[in-house]
Scaffold this motif. Structure first.
Motif, PDB file in Angstrom:
ATOM      1  N   PRO A 198      -4.238  16.156  12.769  1.00  0.00           N
ATOM      2  CA  PRO A 198      -3.941  17.431  12.100  1.00  0.00           C
ATOM      3  C   PRO A 198      -2.532  17.920  12.456  1.00  0.00           C
ATOM      4  CG  PRO A 198      -6.153  17.461  13.017  1.00  0.00           C
ATOM      5  CD  PRO A 198      -5.485  16.206  13.534  1.00  0.00           C
ATOM      6  N   GLY A 199      -1.747  18.154  11.435  1.00  0.00           N
ATOM      7  CA  GLY A 199      -0.376  18.613  11.635  1.00  0.00           C
ATOM      8  C   GLY A 199       0.622  17.517  11.934  1.00  0.00           C
ATOM      9  N   LEU A 200       0.157  16.303  12.165  1.00  0.00           N
ATOM     10  CA  LEU A 200       1.030  15.158  12.448  1.00  0.00           C
ATOM     11  C   LEU A 200       0.392  13.899  11.859  1.00  0.00           C
ATOM     12  CD1 LEU A 200       3.614  14.178  13.944  1.00  0.00           C
ATOM     13  CD2 LEU A 200       2.134  13.740  15.921  1.00  0.00           C
ATOM     14  N   PRO A 201       0.396  13.777  10.523  1.00  0.00           N
ATOM     15  CA  PRO A 201      -0.310  12.664   9.879  1.00  0.00           C
ATOM     16  C   PRO A 201       0.318  11.306  10.178  1.00  0.00           C
ATOM     17  CG  PRO A 201       0.985  13.881   8.262  1.00  0.00           C
ATOM     18  CD  PRO A 201       1.098  14.635   9.564  1.00  0.00           C
ATOM     19  N   VAL A 202      -0.492  10.421  10.800  1.00  0.00           N
ATOM     20  CA  VAL A 202      -0.082   9.056  11.121  1.00  0.00           C
ATOM     21  C   VAL A 202      -1.210   8.129  10.675  1.00  0.00           C
ATOM     22  CG1 VAL A 202       0.470   7.445  12.987  1.00  0.00           C
ATOM     23  CG2 VAL A 202       1.290   9.803  13.107  1.00  0.00           C
ATOM     24  N   MET A 203      -0.866   7.087   9.916  1.00  0.00           N
ATOM     25  CA  MET A 203      -1.877   6.123   9.479  1.00  0.00           C
ATOM     26  C   MET A 203      -2.404   5.367  10.691  1.00  0.00           C
ATOM     27  SD  MET A 203      -1.553   3.191   6.557  1.00  0.00           S
ATOM     28  CE  MET A 203      -3.001   2.299   5.991  1.00  0.00           C
ATOM     29  N   PRO A 204      -3.727   5.319  10.872  1.00  0.00           N
ATOM     30  CA  PRO A 204      -4.281   4.574  12.014  1.00  0.00           C
ATOM     31  C   PRO A 204      -3.868   3.100  11.982  1.00  0.00           C
ATOM     32  CG  PRO A 204      -5.956   5.977  11.021  1.00  0.00           C
ATOM     33  CD  PRO A 204      -4.771   5.994  10.097  1.00  0.00           C
ATOM     34  N   GLY A 205      -3.454   2.607  13.139  1.00  0.00           N
ATOM     35  CA  GLY A 205      -3.019   1.216  13.241  1.00  0.00           C
ATOM     36  C   GLY A 205      -4.085   0.229  12.808  1.00  0.00           C
ATOM     37  N   ARG A 256       6.115   0.964  14.789  1.00  0.00           N
ATOM     38  CA  ARG A 256       6.560   2.268  14.293  1.00  0.00           C
ATOM     39  C   ARG A 256       5.412   2.928  13.560  1.00  0.00           C
ATOM     40  NH1 ARG A 256       7.626   3.521   9.069  1.00  0.00           N
ATOM     41  NH2 ARG A 256       9.595   4.583   9.187  1.00  0.00           N
ATOM     42  N   PRO A 257       5.372   4.264  13.548  1.00  0.00           N
ATOM     43  CA  PRO A 257       4.297   4.944  12.817  1.00  0.00           C
ATOM     44  C   PRO A 257       4.485   4.813  11.307  1.00  0.00           C
ATOM     45  CG  PRO A 257       5.784   6.545  13.821  1.00  0.00           C
ATOM     46  CD  PRO A 257       6.243   5.184  14.253  1.00  0.00           C
ATOM     47  N   VAL A 258       3.366   4.870  10.608  1.00  0.00           N
ATOM     48  CA  VAL A 258       3.352   4.877   9.149  1.00  0.00           C
ATOM     49  C   VAL A 258       2.827   6.250   8.734  1.00  0.00           C
ATOM     50  CG1 VAL A 258       2.380   3.810   7.075  1.00  0.00           C
ATOM     51  CG2 VAL A 258       3.022   2.385   9.039  1.00  0.00           C
ATOM     52  N   VAL A 259       3.586   6.926   7.874  1.00  0.00           N
ATOM     53  CA  VAL A 259       3.292   8.314   7.529  1.00  0.00           C
ATOM     54  C   VAL A 259       3.254   8.496   6.010  1.00  0.00           C
ATOM     55  CG1 VAL A 259       4.320   9.153   9.699  1.00  0.00           C
ATOM     56  CG2 VAL A 259       5.738   8.960   7.647  1.00  0.00           C
ATOM     57  N   PRO A 260       2.722   9.636   5.549  1.00  0.00           N
ATOM     58  CA  PRO A 260       2.701   9.879   4.106  1.00  0.00           C
ATOM     59  C   PRO A 260       4.088   9.722   3.489  1.00  0.00           C
ATOM     60  CG  PRO A 260       1.406  11.534   5.244  1.00  0.00           C
ATOM     61  CD  PRO A 260       2.116  10.739   6.299  1.00  0.00           C
ATOM     62  N   GLY A 261       4.117   9.088   2.329  1.00  0.00           N
ATOM     63  CA  GLY A 261       5.366   8.831   1.625  1.00  0.00           C
ATOM     64  C   GLY A 261       5.896   7.426   1.848  1.00  0.00           C
ATOM     65  N   ASP A 262       5.357   6.728   2.857  1.00  0.00           N
ATOM     66  CA  ASP A 262       5.808   5.366   3.139  1.00  0.00           C
ATOM     67  C   ASP A 262       5.211   4.374   2.155  1.00  0.00           C
ATOM     68  OD1 ASP A 262       7.332   6.127   5.320  1.00  0.00           O
ATOM     69  OD2 ASP A 262       5.841   5.497   6.821  1.00  0.00           O
ATOM     70  N   LYS A 281       0.878  -1.169   0.000  1.00  0.00           N
ATOM     71  CA  LYS A 281       0.000   0.000   0.000  1.00  0.00           C
ATOM     72  C   LYS A 281       0.908   1.209   0.000  1.00  0.00           C
ATOM     73  CE  LYS A 281      -3.355   2.915   1.217  1.00  0.00           C
ATOM     74  NZ  LYS A 281      -3.691   3.724   0.064  1.00  0.00           N
ATOM     75  N   ASN A 282       0.765   2.058  -1.016  1.00  0.00           N
ATOM     76  CA  ASN A 282       1.481   3.323  -1.038  1.00  0.00           C
ATOM     77  C   ASN A 282       0.684   4.330  -0.219  1.00  0.00           C
ATOM     78  OD1 ASN A 282       3.741   2.782  -2.780  1.00  0.00           O
ATOM     79  ND2 ASN A 282       2.271   2.594  -4.437  1.00  0.00           N
ATOM     80  N   VAL A 283       1.302   4.876   0.803  1.00  0.00           N
ATOM     81  CA  VAL A 283       0.626   5.799   1.710  1.00  0.00           C
ATOM     82  C   VAL A 283       0.915   7.225   1.246  1.00  0.00           C
ATOM     83  CG1 VAL A 283       0.376   6.529   4.110  1.00  0.00           C
ATOM     84  CG2 VAL A 283       0.897   4.139   3.573  1.00  0.00           C
ATOM     85  N   THR A 284      -0.148   7.977   0.929  1.00  0.00           N
ATOM     86  CA  THR A 284       0.027   9.352   0.464  1.00  0.00           C
ATOM     87  C   THR A 284      -0.719  10.320   1.365  1.00  0.00           C
ATOM     88  OG1 THR A 284      -1.915   9.543  -0.962  1.00  0.00           O
ATOM     89  CG2 THR A 284       0.020   8.442  -1.905  1.00  0.00           C
ATOM     90  N   MET A 285      -0.356  11.567   1.290  1.00  0.00           N
ATOM     91  CA  MET A 285      -1.024  12.599   2.080  1.00  0.00           C
ATOM     92  C   MET A 285      -2.482  12.757   1.668  1.00  0.00           C
ATOM     93  SD  MET A 285      -0.528  14.459   4.606  1.00  0.00           S
ATOM     94  CE  MET A 285      -1.578  15.647   5.408  1.00  0.00           C
ATOM     95  N   ASN A 286      -2.846  12.243   0.510  1.00  0.00           N
ATOM     96  CA  ASN A 286      -4.223  12.350   0.020  1.00  0.00           C
ATOM     97  C   ASN A 286      -5.191  11.385   0.694  1.00  0.00           C
ATOM     98  OD1 ASN A 286      -3.597  14.369  -1.869  1.00  0.00           O
ATOM     99  ND2 ASN A 286      -2.840  12.826  -3.294  1.00  0.00           N
ATOM    100  N   GLU A 287      -4.706  10.517   1.585  1.00  0.00           N
ATOM    101  CA  GLU A 287      -5.593   9.579   2.277  1.00  0.00           C
ATOM    102  C   GLU A 287      -6.590  10.378   3.126  1.00  0.00           C
ATOM    103  OE1 GLU A 287      -5.173   6.485   1.432  1.00  0.00           O
ATOM    104  OE2 GLU A 287      -3.103   6.472   0.766  1.00  0.00           O
ATOM    105  N   PRO A 288      -7.878  10.044   3.055  1.00  0.00           N
ATOM    106  CA  PRO A 288      -8.879  10.835   3.790  1.00  0.00           C
ATOM    107  C   PRO A 288      -8.715  10.800   5.303  1.00  0.00           C
ATOM    108  CG  PRO A 288      -9.888   8.876   2.820  1.00  0.00           C
ATOM    109  CD  PRO A 288      -8.487   8.956   2.284  1.00  0.00           C
ATOM    110  N   PHE A 289      -8.136   9.739   5.856  1.00  0.00           N
ATOM    111  CA  PHE A 289      -8.002   9.652   7.311  1.00  0.00           C
ATOM    112  C   PHE A 289      -6.979  10.631   7.882  1.00  0.00           C
ATOM    113  CE2 PHE A 289      -5.845   5.998   5.313  1.00  0.00           C
ATOM    114  CZ  PHE A 289      -4.515   6.295   5.591  1.00  0.00           C
ATOM    115  N   PHE A 290      -6.070  11.151   7.042  1.00  0.00           N
ATOM    116  CA  PHE A 290      -5.067  12.077   7.556  1.00  0.00           C
ATOM    117  C   PHE A 290      -5.656  13.429   7.966  1.00  0.00           C
ATOM    118  CE2 PHE A 290      -1.616   9.600   5.191  1.00  0.00           C
ATOM    119  CZ  PHE A 290      -1.171   8.986   6.356  1.00  0.00           C
ATOM    120  N   GLN A 291      -6.857  13.761   7.483  1.00  0.00           N
ATOM    121  CA  GLN A 291      -7.495  15.018   7.899  1.00  0.00           C
ATOM    122  C   GLN A 291      -7.664  15.076   9.407  1.00  0.00           C
ATOM    123  OE1 GLN A 291     -11.143  15.226   5.525  1.00  0.00           O
ATOM    124  NE2 GLN A 291     -10.434  17.230   4.859  1.00  0.00           N
TER     125      GLN A 291
END
Length: 154
Positions: A57-64, A104-110, A43-53
Motif C-alpha cells: 500500500p502506497g508503494l506498489p511493487v510487483m511481487p518477484g 530491480r523493482p517492477v512497478v506500475p507503468g513498466d 507483460k504490461n504492468v498496470t496499477m489495476n493489478e490486484p496484487f498491488f492492493q
C-alpha cells in the motif's frame, strides 16, 4: 527471421495455449517465438493489478514470485509450441527454480520483457534460462525447470 520463427502472438492465441486466466495470466503478447527453443514476450504492468492492493500500500511493487511465474508462463508457450509434442490432457508444472536474482523493482507503468531460452529438455522435463527486463535493465534472472504431467495425475 527463419521460417520456423513466429513474430507475433496476441492475447487470444496465448489464452488458447495457456490454461491461466485473470488474475493469473501474466503474458500479454509474444513478440518473437522459435517453437521449442526461445521466446520474447511481455507483460504490461498496470496499477489495476490486484496484487498491488497489498504489495505494498502506497508503494506498489510487483511481487518477484509473479515475475518468475510470468517467465515460466512464457516458457510454457515455448513447450506448447514444440512440433510433434502431444500435450492433450497435460499440464506444465514447476519442478525447480535455480539461480534466481532480483535486480530491480517492477512497478506500475513498466513493460516487463520476458526472454526465455531452452537449455535442455529430456523425458518431459524442461530447463530454461530466463531474463525479465524493464527498459533494458534486468529485473529478474535465473533458471526454471518444469515437467509435462497428466492432468489426471493431479
Amino acid at each position: 527471421m527463419s521460417k520456423n520463427e513466429i513474430d507475433y502472438i496476441d492475447i487470444n492465441k496465448i489464452m488458447a495455449m495457456l490454461p491461466h486466466r485473470y488474475p493469473f495470466l501474466l503474458v500479454d503478447r509474444v513478440e518473437e517465438l522459435t517453437p521449442g527453443d526461445s521466446i520474447k514476450a511481455y507483460k504490461n504492468v498496470t496499477m489495476n493489478e490486484p496484487f498491488f492492493q497489498g504489495h505494498f500500500p502506497g508503494l506498489p511493487v510487483m511481487p518477484g514470485v509473479l515475475i518468475v511465474e510470468a517467465l515460466a508462463q512464457a516458457g510454457g508457450i515455448i513447450v506448447l509450441s514444440t512440433d510433434g509434442l502431444d500435450v492433450t490432457d497435460k499440464v506444465f508444472l514447476f519442478t525447480g527454480i535455480d539461480k534466481v536474482k532480483f535486480r530491480r523493482p517492477v512497478v506500475p507503468g513498466d513493460k516487463l520483457v520476458l526472454d526465455v531460452v531452452k537449455i535442455r529438455s529430456k523425458m518431459g522435463i524442461w530447463k530454461m534460462k530466463c531474463v525479465a527486463t524493464v527498459d533494458g535493465e534486468i529485473a529478474v534472472q535465473g533458471e526454471v525447470s518444469a515437467a509435462i504431467v497428466d492432468k489426471g495425475a493431479l
